[in-house]
Each structure stands twice: as structure tokens, then as C-alpha cells.
Design a protein around this motif. Structure first.
Motif, PDB file in Angstrom:
ATOM      1  N   GLY A  83       0.822  -1.213   0.000  1.00  0.00           N
ATOM      2  CA  GLY A  83       0.000   0.000   0.000  1.00  0.00           C
ATOM      3  C   GLY A  83       0.845   1.247   0.000  1.00  0.00           C
ATOM      4  O   GLY A  83       0.520   2.238  -0.664  1.00  0.00           O
ATOM      5  N   LEU A  84       1.965   1.214   0.739  1.00  0.00           N
ATOM      6  CA  LEU A  84       2.873   2.361   0.769  1.00  0.00           C
ATOM      7  C   LEU A  84       3.503   2.586  -0.595  1.00  0.00           C
ATOM      8  O   LEU A  84       3.536   3.723  -1.093  1.00  0.00           O
ATOM      9  N   LEU A  85       3.973   1.538  -1.218  1.00  0.00           N
ATOM     10  CA  LEU A  85       4.566   1.668  -2.551  1.00  0.00           C
ATOM     11  C   LEU A  85       3.538   2.121  -3.584  1.00  0.00           C
ATOM     12  O   LEU A  85       3.835   2.952  -4.445  1.00  0.00           O
ATOM     13  N   PHE A  86       2.322   1.597  -3.495  1.00  0.00           N
ATOM     14  CA  PHE A  86       1.261   2.020  -4.409  1.00  0.00           C
ATOM     15  C   PHE A  86       0.932   3.493  -4.202  1.00  0.00           C
ATOM     16  O   PHE A  86       0.714   4.241  -5.160  1.00  0.00           O
ATOM     17  N   GLY A  87       0.915   3.932  -2.943  1.00  0.00           N
ATOM     18  CA  GLY A  87       0.661   5.340  -2.655  1.00  0.00           C
ATOM     19  C   GLY A  87       1.764   6.241  -3.184  1.00  0.00           C
ATOM     20  O   GLY A  87       1.500   7.341  -3.677  1.00  0.00           O
ATOM     21  N   VAL A  88       3.010   5.788  -3.098  1.00  0.00           N
ATOM     22  CA  VAL A  88       4.128   6.575  -3.638  1.00  0.00           C
ATOM     23  C   VAL A  88       4.025   6.649  -5.157  1.00  0.00           C
ATOM     24  O   VAL A  88       4.227   7.717  -5.752  1.00  0.00           O
ATOM     25  N   LEU A  89       3.702   5.534  -5.798  1.00  0.00           N
ATOM     26  CA  LEU A  89       3.597   5.528  -7.259  1.00  0.00           C
ATOM     27  C   LEU A  89       2.449   6.386  -7.764  1.00  0.00           C
ATOM     28  O   LEU A  89       2.568   7.041  -8.806  1.00  0.00           O
ATOM     29  N   THR A  90       1.332   6.384  -7.050  1.00  0.00           N
ATOM     30  CA  THR A  90       0.170   7.172  -7.478  1.00  0.00           C
ATOM     31  C   THR A  90       0.146   8.566  -6.863  1.00  0.00           C
ATOM     32  O   THR A  90      -0.765   9.334  -7.148  1.00  0.00           O
ATOM     33  N   LYS A  91       1.117   8.875  -6.006  1.00  0.00           N
ATOM     34  CA  LYS A  91       1.223  10.167  -5.320  1.00  0.00           C
ATOM     35  C   LYS A  91      -0.034  10.485  -4.510  1.00  0.00           C
ATOM     36  O   LYS A  91      -0.500  11.614  -4.467  1.00  0.00           O
ATOM     37  N   GLU A  92      -0.574   9.450  -3.867  1.00  0.00           N
ATOM     38  CA  GLU A  92      -1.758   9.607  -3.031  1.00  0.00           C
ATOM     39  C   GLU A  92      -1.312   9.725  -1.570  1.00  0.00           C
ATOM     40  O   GLU A  92      -0.939   8.734  -0.933  1.00  0.00           O
ATOM     41  N   GLN A  93      -1.312  10.954  -1.054  1.00  0.00           N
ATOM     42  CA  GLN A  93      -0.751  11.244   0.263  1.00  0.00           C
ATOM     43  C   GLN A  93      -1.445  10.482   1.389  1.00  0.00           C
ATOM     44  O   GLN A  93      -0.784  10.013   2.316  1.00  0.00           O
ATOM     45  N   ALA A 100       2.405   4.117   6.043  1.00  0.00           N
ATOM     46  CA  ALA A 100       3.654   4.431   6.752  1.00  0.00           C
ATOM     47  C   ALA A 100       3.418   4.473   8.259  1.00  0.00           C
ATOM     48  O   ALA A 100       4.257   4.006   9.042  1.00  0.00           O
ATOM     49  N   SER A 101       2.274   5.015   8.680  1.00  0.00           N
ATOM     50  CA  SER A 101       2.000   5.073  10.116  1.00  0.00           C
ATOM     51  C   SER A 101       1.792   3.675  10.695  1.00  0.00           C
ATOM     52  O   SER A 101       2.186   3.409  11.831  1.00  0.00           O
ATOM     53  N   LEU A 102       1.174   2.785   9.924  1.00  0.00           N
ATOM     54  CA  LEU A 102       1.031   1.403  10.395  1.00  0.00           C
ATOM     55  C   LEU A 102       2.389   0.729  10.577  1.00  0.00           C
ATOM     56  O   LEU A 102       2.636   0.069  11.592  1.00  0.00           O
ATOM     57  N   ILE A 103       3.265   0.915   9.607  1.00  0.00           N
ATOM     58  CA  ILE A 103       4.598   0.312   9.695  1.00  0.00           C
ATOM     59  C   ILE A 103       5.372   0.907  10.858  1.00  0.00           C
ATOM     60  O   ILE A 103       6.013   0.187  11.638  1.00  0.00           O
ATOM     61  N   LEU A 104       5.316   2.228  11.020  1.00  0.00           N
ATOM     62  CA  LEU A 104       6.023   2.876  12.133  1.00  0.00           C
ATOM     63  C   LEU A 104       5.447   2.470  13.482  1.00  0.00           C
ATOM     64  O   LEU A 104       6.186   2.339  14.469  1.00  0.00           O
ATOM     65  N   PHE A 105       4.139   2.230  13.542  1.00  0.00           N
ATOM     66  CA  PHE A 105       3.530   1.751  14.783  1.00  0.00           C
ATOM     67  C   PHE A 105       4.073   0.381  15.155  1.00  0.00           C
ATOM     68  O   PHE A 105       4.414   0.130  16.319  1.00  0.00           O
ATOM     69  N   VAL A 106       4.156  -0.515  14.193  1.00  0.00           N
ATOM     70  CA  VAL A 106       4.679  -1.859  14.463  1.00  0.00           C
ATOM     71  C   VAL A 106       6.150  -1.780  14.874  1.00  0.00           C
ATOM     72  O   VAL A 106       6.591  -2.490  15.774  1.00  0.00           O
TER      73      VAL A 106
END
Length: 129
Positions: A83-93, A100-106
């Protein structure tokens, strides 16, 4: 001879995978691959000093294992890194920040558990000596 053996092995693997429902094959392959990757990464990290190896293992664990729900009509459980990579590719903030917040939480929870575990083992060895 070798080609026939490889063909027989491959057909056996495919017949084993036919026993599982089609929806679950991707999850089985993902979980198996993640376990293999984490085991290999653990074997590499044991050669590094304690805090560095543990922190790097937690980061890779969070990247590989953090779940999220994919979007769309056939939404399924997926790793948050996709999802993070897809968001970076589509520039969907919003997609970038959510995953990113889910990954940082873990990572944060893993670091907290690692800190508590290290304090526990230090106190346990100090009390036995």
C-alpha cells in the motif's frame, strides 16, 4: 532423465497446491516466504552487535508483516508495504501516510517489546549471579 524428474516434482507440487482453495494459496505462499525471509534475516542479524541486529530485525519484520486492507472491489488483507509503494507511485498522500503510520507503529511496538525484553534478561542474569 533429469527433466522428467523435475517435471514429476513440479506436477507433485502443483497437485499439493490444488488441495487448497485458490484464495488461500497467495496467503500461504506469502506467509511461507515471509517466515523464510525472516529466518534468513535473523541468521544474518545474530552476527551484528545486540542493539543493531535487533533493531534491524524489527524494521524488516515490520516492513514484511504489517497488514493493511487493500482498496477496490476485491479488497483483501495485504502487506502495508505494498500500500505504501502504491501510494508513492500514485502520489496519493493519504495512502502513503496511512500505511507508513502502520509500519512505524509496528516498529515502535517492536522496539518497546525489545527494550522490555532486554531489561528483563539483564535483571534475570544479574539476580542469578
Amino acid at each position: 532423465m533429469v527433466l522428467e524428474t523435475l517435471t514429476a516434482i513440479w506436477s507433485h507440487i502443483l497437485s499439493v497446491l490444488d488441495q487448497f482453495p485458490e484464495e488461500n494459496v497467495a496467503i500461504i505462499v506469502y506467509v511461507t516466504g515471509t517466515l523464510i525471509a525472516l529466518w534468513c534475516w535473523y541468521r544474518l542479524m545474530t552476527r551484528l552487535p545486540n542493539p543493531i541486529g535487533g533493531v534491524l530485525w524489527i524494521i524488516v519484520f515490520a516492513i514484511l508483516v504489517t497488514p493493511t486492507v487493500s482498496e477496490g472491489p476485491n479488497s483483501e488483507l495485504a502487506p502495508a508495504i505494498f500500500g505504501l509503494l502504491f501510494g508513492v507511485l500514485t502520489k496519493e498522500q493519504s495512502l502513503i501516510w496511512a500505511n507508513a503510520s502502520l509500519i512505524l507503529f509496528v516498529i515502535g511496538v517492536g522496539l518497546l517489546i525489545g527494550f522490555c525484553w532486554s531489561k528483563y534478561t539483564i535483571n534475570k542474569t544479574a539476580s542469578t549471579v
